[in-house]
Design an enzyme around this catalytic site. Structure first.
Site, PDB file in Angstrom:
ATOM      1  CB  SER A 204      68.229  16.861  12.414  1.00  0.00           C
ATOM      2  OG  SER A 204      67.147  16.210  13.060  1.00  0.00           O
TER       3      SER A 204
ATOM      4  CD  GLU B  54      76.567  16.832  22.139  1.00  0.00           C
ATOM      5  OE1 GLU B  54      76.790  18.019  21.835  1.00  0.00           O
ATOM      6  OE2 GLU B  54      75.485  16.462  22.599  1.00  0.00           O
TER       7      GLU B  54
ATOM      8  CG  ASP C  15      71.091  23.672  18.690  1.00  0.00           C
ATOM      9  OD1 ASP C  15      70.027  24.310  18.615  1.00  0.00           O
ATOM     10  OD2 ASP C  15      71.563  23.275  19.760  1.00  0.00           O
TER      11      ASP C  15
ATOM     12  CB  THR D 245      69.102   8.720  49.719  1.00  0.00           C
ATOM     13  OG1 THR D 245      67.841   9.285  50.117  1.00  0.00           O
ATOM     14  CG2 THR D 245      69.723   9.593  48.638  1.00  0.00           C
ATOM     15  CD  GLU D 246      70.892   4.598  54.756  1.00  0.00           C
ATOM     16  OE1 GLU D 246      70.501   5.196  55.782  1.00  0.00           O
ATOM     17  OE2 GLU D 246      71.934   3.927  54.707  1.00  0.00           O
TER      18      GLU D 246
END
Length: 504
Positions: A213, A148, A215, A78-79
């Site tokens: 690879s 996903e 969960d 931002t500024e």
């Protein structure tokens, strides 16, 4: 190629030089870890120097028109202050050769917007132009697509990726800059792979493929298992023979993805359960509830590796599973499956022997990044990966030489403002910490189910929270995570806000 031989290929393309390097060591940085309290708080200044070849900044988003947007209030400059984008890309100044990519999407972002873009030529064009401008504006080296999942729209997905690659090449020619890299995080589940990806096409257009690879098992199931194990194991109840890293990587390769582009995912966290019987702890033991709340996941069901180290110091007992290549810890009725330094070193040796392109981690903030919990210095798991892969060149990865960058100020960490959008996203993250496999599994009800087709994902006939995954005409009944249902239209576990009235 001989392991001891370093080969450099110089390819003149679009007025840039492309150099082939060694094994990839990818590291996902999560922009919501800044909101954790105390020792779990993670900022760009916590990112290690020299351990990662690629940093993937998670996540950016895109609107329904196809325009790129930051996710957090302090992502962009931002500024009056420098944002986290600048703080992360600035790391290249002290780490020559580092590539920083912006990852779009993630599990919580879902599939609907990406699907709409891929199905519309007008939106596709706008999406690509916006992405290029956004990446260049914020000084990123590439685009990581974390869609996903594109189940049911594999061809549209492939055409989108092809169009992106073509546009990236053309932009490099006209701008004189190095080409933006194009990578993706992809599923390790066979059913999702079959229904989502035109692998042969993707193999031609993606520079790298980050295979999620992990969960592969979790507390949505009623039996404990190692969620990122390398090999199948005795006692496994769901995804028998296919919910493991070796199968997933080999399956992608068998369908046409070049092995050197496949980057193996290593979790820096555990999936956890509460055992029904604390005296039964082997893989497959009954566990009907998630593990207790952790500091990184108040909803329970997961814990970071630095938390696992603390549990071990408090009396937890660790077992290394030699057959599956993974570790688990039992503390009372709490069971956690994860990777430790030993299992990671085995995985690194395996991927080199198999010819894969490297490894990546989800995520930096889950390793013992301060070095205070495990007593082995900062980043014990990432260091295990780096020590095994650093300097190797068996399976090189293609990147382009470093662009010039503008000097930036240090990232300011005293900002306290937080938007409502950030709060909502951070809440979602506690429900699903790993940003990965959307479908989850429970095979207690496979008996009697038939496959409508040989392979694919299909709705359960009586329960909207279940679905059937068919592989070689074998039916597996799968269960979606809590507060989701199986959306047959897009073939994923979707948020209940999109569920029909009949789904309760």
């Amino acid at each position: 190629m001989n392991r001891t031989t370093l080969i450099l290929f110089f390819i003149i393309l679009s007025n840039t030089i492309t150099v082939i390097h060694g094994y990839v060591r990818g590291c996902y940085y999560t922009n919501w870890a800044q909101y954790r309290d105390g020792e779990g708080k993670f900022l760009p200044g916590n990112i290690p120097n020299g351990l990662c070849t690629h940093i993937l900044y998670a996540f950016a988003k895109v609107d329904e028109l196809g325009d790129s947007k930051p996710f957090e209030w302090n992502d962009e400059d931002t500024e009056w202050s420098k944002g986290m984008y600048s703080a992360v890309t600035k790391l290249r100044e002290t780490n020559p050769g580092l590539k920083v990519l912006l990852s779009y999407g993630g599990y919580n972002f879902g599939s609907a917007i990406f699907t709409g873009i891929a199905k519309s030529a007008q939106k596709t064009e706008r999406f690509i132009k916006s992405a290029i401008a956004f990446l260049r504006k914020n000084n990123f080296d590439g685009f990581d697509l974390d869609w996903e999942y594109p189940v049911g729209v594999a061809e549209e997905h492939a055409k989108l990726v092809e169009a992106m690659k073509t546009a990236f090449v053309e932009e490099a020619k006209t701008s004189g800059k190095q080409r933006l890299l194009l990578t993706a995080a992809v599923s390790a589940g066979k059913g999702t792979i079959d229904g989502s990806y035109n692998v042969e096409s993707l193999g031609k257009n993606f520079d790298l493929l980050f295979l999620m690879s992990y969960d592969l098992h979790g507390s949505w199931e009623k039996n404990v298992d190692l969620h990122g194990k390398l090999h199948p194991t005795k006692g496994e109840v769901s995804g028998i023979g296919i919910f493991n890293t070796e199968f997933a990587a080999d399956y992608w390769a068998s369908k046409g993805m070049p092995k050197e582009k496949i980057i193996i995912g290593i979790p820096m966290y555990a999936q956890g359960w509460t055992l029904d019987n604390p005296s039964e702890t082997a893989i497959g033991a009954a566990a009907s509830r998630p593990s207790s709340a952790s500091k990184t996941n108040p909803a329970g069901g997961t814990a970071s590796y630095w938390e696992i180290c603390k549990y071990l110091k408090e009396g937890g007992k660790e077992t290394v599973h030699q057959e599956g290549v993974g570790a688990y810890m039992v503390k009372g009725d709490q069971w956690y499956g994860y990777d430790n330094e030993e299992t990671i070193r085995i995985k690194m040796k395996w991927l080199k022997e198999k010819g894969y392109g490297g490894a990546f981690i989800w995520a930096l903030d889950f390793d013992d990044f301060t070095g205070k919990s495990c007593g082995k210095g900062p980043y014990p798991l990432l260091n295990a990966i780096s020590s095994e892969l650093e300097g190797e060149s068996e399976n090189p990865e293609i990147t382009t030489e470093e662009p010039s960058i503008t000097e930036t100020e240090a990232y300011e960490t005293d900002e306290t403002e937080e938007t409502s959008e950030t709060e909502a996203y951070d809440t979602d993250e506690t429900e699903e910490t790993s940003e990965t496999e959307a479908t989850t599994y429970d095979t207690d009800e496979t008996e009697g189910q038939e496959c409508p087709e040989r392979d694919g994902l299909f709705p359960h006939p009586t329960d909207c929270h279940l679905f059937i995954q068919c592989a070689n005409n074998i039916a597996y009944v799968m269960q979606c995570p809590a507060t989701t249902f199986f959306n047959d239209a897009i073939k994923v576990c979707d948020h209940m806000t999109n569920a029909p009235d009949t789904c309760i």
